[in-house]
Enzyme design. Structure first.
Site, PDB file in Angstrom:
ATOM      1  N   THR A 180      -1.244 -10.971   0.342  1.00  0.00           N
ATOM      2  CA  THR A 180      -0.375 -10.038   0.337  1.00  0.00           C
ATOM      3  C   THR A 180       0.834 -10.435  -0.314  1.00  0.00           C
ATOM      4  O   THR A 180       1.380 -11.672   0.158  1.00  0.00           O
ATOM      5  CB  THR A 180      -0.195  -9.161   1.640  1.00  0.00           C
ATOM      6  OG1 THR A 180       0.677  -9.946   2.242  1.00  0.00           O
ATOM      7  CG2 THR A 180      -1.304  -8.726   2.302  1.00  0.00           C
ATOM      8  N   GLU A 328      -5.364  -5.722   2.269  1.00  0.00           N
ATOM      9  CA  GLU A 328      -6.233  -5.669   3.483  1.00  0.00           C
ATOM     10  C   GLU A 328      -7.612  -4.899   3.517  1.00  0.00           C
ATOM     11  O   GLU A 328      -8.388  -4.872   4.287  1.00  0.00           O
ATOM     12  CB  GLU A 328      -5.461  -5.247   4.809  1.00  0.00           C
ATOM     13  CG  GLU A 328      -4.547  -6.408   5.035  1.00  0.00           C
ATOM     14  CD  GLU A 328      -2.953  -5.931   4.407  1.00  0.00           C
ATOM     15  OE1 GLU A 328      -2.857  -5.376   3.210  1.00  0.00           O
ATOM     16  OE2 GLU A 328      -1.930  -6.384   4.864  1.00  0.00           O
ATOM     17  N   LYS A 437      15.933   7.377   7.728  1.00  0.00           N
ATOM     18  CA  LYS A 437      16.385   8.322   9.171  1.00  0.00           C
ATOM     19  C   LYS A 437      17.626   8.755   9.154  1.00  0.00           C
ATOM     20  O   LYS A 437      18.757   8.107   9.105  1.00  0.00           O
ATOM     21  CB  LYS A 437      16.060   7.328  10.043  1.00  0.00           C
ATOM     22  CG  LYS A 437      14.455   7.180  10.342  1.00  0.00           C
ATOM     23  CD  LYS A 437      14.225   5.731  10.888  1.00  0.00           C
ATOM     24  CE  LYS A 437      12.978   5.169  10.433  1.00  0.00           C
ATOM     25  NZ  LYS A 437      12.964   3.828  10.099  1.00  0.00           N
ATOM     26  N   TRP A 442      13.458  12.469   9.151  1.00  0.00           N
ATOM     27  CA  TRP A 442      12.858  11.674   8.109  1.00  0.00           C
ATOM     28  C   TRP A 442      12.925  12.226   6.579  1.00  0.00           C
ATOM     29  O   TRP A 442      12.562  13.280   6.458  1.00  0.00           O
ATOM     30  CB  TRP A 442      11.331  11.448   8.546  1.00  0.00           C
ATOM     31  CG  TRP A 442      11.187  10.458   9.484  1.00  0.00           C
ATOM     32  CD1 TRP A 442      12.369   9.582  10.321  1.00  0.00           C
ATOM     33  CD2 TRP A 442      10.054   9.908  10.201  1.00  0.00           C
ATOM     34  NE1 TRP A 442      11.679   8.850  11.119  1.00  0.00           N
ATOM     35  CE2 TRP A 442      10.381   8.894  11.322  1.00  0.00           C
ATOM     36  CE3 TRP A 442       8.643  10.043   9.699  1.00  0.00           C
ATOM     37  CZ2 TRP A 442       9.478   8.354  11.951  1.00  0.00           C
ATOM     38  CZ3 TRP A 442       7.725   9.460  10.441  1.00  0.00           C
ATOM     39  CH2 TRP A 442       8.090   8.740  11.772  1.00  0.00           C
TER      40      TRP A 442
HETATM   41  P1  ADP Z   1       1.926  -5.623  -0.477  1.00  0.00           P
HETATM   42  O1  ADP Z   1       1.543  -4.923   0.862  1.00  0.00           O
HETATM   43  O2  ADP Z   1       2.346  -6.802  -0.738  1.00  0.00           O
HETATM   44  O3  ADP Z   1       2.832  -4.576  -1.509  1.00  0.00           O
HETATM   45  P2  ADP Z   1      -0.661  -4.514  -1.512  1.00  0.00           P
HETATM   46  O4  ADP Z   1      -1.054  -4.304  -2.928  1.00  0.00           O
HETATM   47  O5  ADP Z   1      -1.417  -4.567  -0.436  1.00  0.00           O
HETATM   48  O6  ADP Z   1       0.460  -5.560  -1.434  1.00  0.00           O
HETATM   49  O7  ADP Z   1       0.089  -3.022  -1.343  1.00  0.00           O
HETATM   50  C1  ADP Z   1      -0.251  -1.948  -0.516  1.00  0.00           C
HETATM   51  C2  ADP Z   1       0.711  -0.882  -0.456  1.00  0.00           C
HETATM   52  O8  ADP Z   1       1.009  -0.524  -1.698  1.00  0.00           O
HETATM   53  C3  ADP Z   1       0.307   0.237   0.368  1.00  0.00           C
HETATM   54  O9  ADP Z   1       0.540  -0.038   1.837  1.00  0.00           O
HETATM   55  C4  ADP Z   1       1.224   1.514  -0.178  1.00  0.00           C
HETATM   56  O10 ADP Z   1       2.586   1.197   0.628  1.00  0.00           O
HETATM   57  C5  ADP Z   1       1.477   1.093  -1.450  1.00  0.00           C
HETATM   58  N1  ADP Z   1       0.587   1.603  -2.372  1.00  0.00           N
HETATM   59  C6  ADP Z   1      -0.592   1.274  -3.133  1.00  0.00           C
HETATM   60  N2  ADP Z   1      -1.245   2.498  -3.731  1.00  0.00           N
HETATM   61  C7  ADP Z   1      -0.322   3.543  -3.796  1.00  0.00           C
HETATM   62  C8  ADP Z   1      -0.556   4.964  -4.189  1.00  0.00           C
HETATM   63  N3  ADP Z   1      -1.541   5.428  -4.936  1.00  0.00           N
HETATM   64  N4  ADP Z   1       0.731   5.480  -4.005  1.00  0.00           N
HETATM   65  C9  ADP Z   1       1.725   5.116  -3.150  1.00  0.00           C
HETATM   66  N5  ADP Z   1       1.854   3.912  -2.731  1.00  0.00           N
HETATM   67  C10 ADP Z   1       0.617   3.058  -2.986  1.00  0.00           C
END
Ligand code: ADP
Length: 541
Positions: A180, A328, A437, A442
């Site tokens: 990640t 993940e 917050k 929120w």
């Molecule tokens: P990292 O966790 O390192 O940023 P990832 O590619 O696994 O890399 O990122 C996943 C995260 O990206 C998600 O948990 C979410 O917060 C965000 N994300 C992915 N796709 C979307 C989407 N279509 N809209 C909003 N947030 C998104």
């Protein structure tokens, strides 16, 4: 009583063989660093990947060992995607945009034994090679002289037979590894099994998921080092779709040229890329690019602003589909398409639904936990999204410390805060650590950013929490203006006011040259918060 079906393993060799048997003539097109196009097909790819598998074995790769790739999207990278698991190794994709410190940490953590690297990325490797031990470095070159101690990919595989005896592979064996990007802490390894990659490919091809068919021409703009280009190279190989790879050229004009030239029907990438395309399309005379074949632009990785979805549709007749996922999750989690029962909604409501992250895909189950327990499907109650399914990580690689991300009853905590509409559409309001917050309530930074980007003078917007003596935290908007455009804080406030409760409106607007981004192109809010930690309130908020 057990069913009487074959115990047929779900492994990548099946996808690999199928493409060569039934779609040998289907093309795989890649853009080289010099911008020329390289063309191959599944028949040739099939032979070359087996040559590579033989070479890997000859170089001494043992089952389970990790082979790193440091490369853009191209057909040779696709060969490695299959050849490494065929040789019982684990392909480990590296993000060249990470810092040398992160990259060497990741390579050492993964214990990579070999590296396959693009010639154009050798400078990245130069900066970390002193801190990393690998047995061999193989270069994806273009005929030039190579640094001492490295092997030329073409020479390496040319010496090998194009048939390889595929060993019996257990479907739970590891095939791929991806870290990640570390938006939230140190990079963590996610280890994909053959089974997860195959099931993910099956699901992603479904019509209401990414809807990929052998009639498609698919261009993953999302890098192959970012969750396997969202699994598309596997999905496309499985179904025999033509694949188009942009190589290192990710600027809008290069992408548009390639899409028009190759008749791309489906493409996928992050909103930043699509915003740059939108700008290029807006500026060019109509008809500069023939995109009449382009059915769908898949947008994921960060929230797609509704104004972006609308502008593509209205001004260019192009359809954006939003998907949400995580490293993940291999990565697909949800996709936003309008259910038939909602087809009669007014256009504005349909747009709002398409701007949500959508419905969970088959084999992914979700639950949303608010502070008070399960969050109702009322479109308002916010809670943390948890997921489970056969292509979702059950643990991080060599990292028991992160066990808190997994609940005792078998769910993965995404760290995303969401609401669910009465029809089941999941909408991400924030990452839990980016939520603001204020006075016990929120505030969603994503909602404010999406609205701000709808202002004609705004190119980019990130809203972050800043500590506040009275309210605990208050939102501050960091805005990048379009070149030549201007807007005052008062104008932006007036623009947001009709859309939000008063207490949601940012208390300050800062105009920046650029918003710091992570290696995967997401806003680095941690850096912004750091920058703003000494922010002084004027006292009258
Ligand atoms: P990292 O966790 O390192 O940023 P990832 O590619 O696994 O890399 O990122 C996943 C995260 O990206 C998600 O948990 C979410 O917060 C965000 N994300 C992915 N796709 C979307 C989407 N279509 N809209 C909003 N947030 C998104």
């Amino acid at each position: 009583m057990d069913g009487l079906m074959m115990a047929f393993p779900l492994t990548l060799p099946h996808l690999f063989q199928r493409a060569a048997d039934y779609y040998p003539e289907v093309e795989i097109v890649s853009r080289r660093p010099d911008k020329s196009l390289h063309r191959t097909n599944y028949a040739e790819f099939h032979g070359r990947a087996q040559q590579l598998a033989n070479a890997l074995k000859r170089l001494g790769l043992k089952p389970g060992e990790r082979v790193a790739t440091l490369a853009w999207n191209h057909s040779r990278h696709l060969e490695a995607y299959f050849a490494i698991p065929l040789a019982e190794g684990v392909f480990h994709t590296l993000n060249p945009r990470l810092s040398p410190t992160d990259l060497s940490y990741i390579m050492n953590d993964a214990e990579d034994v070999m590296l396959l690297v693009d010639d154009v990325l050798l400078p990245v490797w130069e900066k970390l090679k002193a801190d990393v031990k690998v047995r061999q470095v193989v270069v994806w070159a273009h005929g030039q002289d190579l640094p001492e101690g490295t092997l030329d990919y073409e020479q390496l595989i040319a010496a090998e037979p194009a048939s390889y005896e595929i060993p019996a592979i257990d479907e739970n064996q590891a095939a791929g590894l991806c870290y990640t990007s570390g938006t939230t802490g140190r990079p963590k390894g996610v280890l994909y099994s053959h089974r997860a990659l195959v099931l993910h490919s099956m699901v992603s091809a479904l019509p209401d998921v990414l809807g990929a068919s052998f009639t498609d021409v698919v261009m993953p703009v999302v890098p192959m080092f970012h969750v396997n280009a969202w699994g598309l190279p596997f999905t496309c190989t499985m179904i025999g779709a033509k694949q188009v790879f942009p190589g290192p050229h990710l600027d809008a004009v290069s992408l548009l040229d390639l899409m028009a030239g190759e008749g791309v029907t489906k493409t996928a990438g992050v909103p930043t890329i699509w915003l740059s395309l939108l700008d290029a399309l807006d500026k060019a005379p109509p008809g500069t690019w023939d995109l009449s074949k382009l059915n769908e632009i898949i947008s994921g990785g960060a929230a797609a602003p509704p104004s972006m979805i609308e502008r593509f549709e209205r001004d260019h007749g192009l359809h954006v589909v939003q998907a949400w996922g995580m490293t993940e999750m291999t990565p697909l989690g949800t996709v936003s398409r309008i259910k038939p029962s909602l087809a009669g909604l007014p256009a504005e409501e349909k747009l709002a639904l398409r701007a949500t992250q959508g419905l969970p895909v088959p084999l992914v189950e979700v639950r949303v936990e608010s502070l008070e327990g399960p969050a109702p499907w009322d479109g308002k109650a916010m809670g943390e999204l948890m997921v489970r399914g056969p292509f979702i990580a059950s643990a991080y690689f060599k990292n028991p410390a992160e066990a808190t991300k997994f609940t005792e009853d078998g769910w993965f905590r995404t760290g995303d805060i969401v609401t669910t509409s009465p029809e089941g559409y999941v909408r991400i309001t924030d990452r839990s650590k980016d939520l603001i917050k204020s006075g016990g309530e929120w505030i969603s930074s994503v909602d404010l950013e999406n609205a701000l980007i709808g202002h004609p003078a705004v190119a980019e917007a990130a809203v972050v929490a800043v500590p506040h003596p009275k309210w605990d935290e208050r939102p501050v908007a960091c805005v990048v203006l379009r070149p030549g455009a201007s807007a005052t804080p008062d104008e932006l406030r007036a623009f947001l006011a009709p859309k939000f409760a008063k207490f949601w409106l940012p208390d300050a607007y800062l105009f920046l040259e650029a918003i710091p981004r992570t290696a995967t192109g997401k806003f680095m809010k941690m850096a912004l918060r750091k920058q703003l930690k000494d922010f002084r309130w004027s006292g009258n908020e």
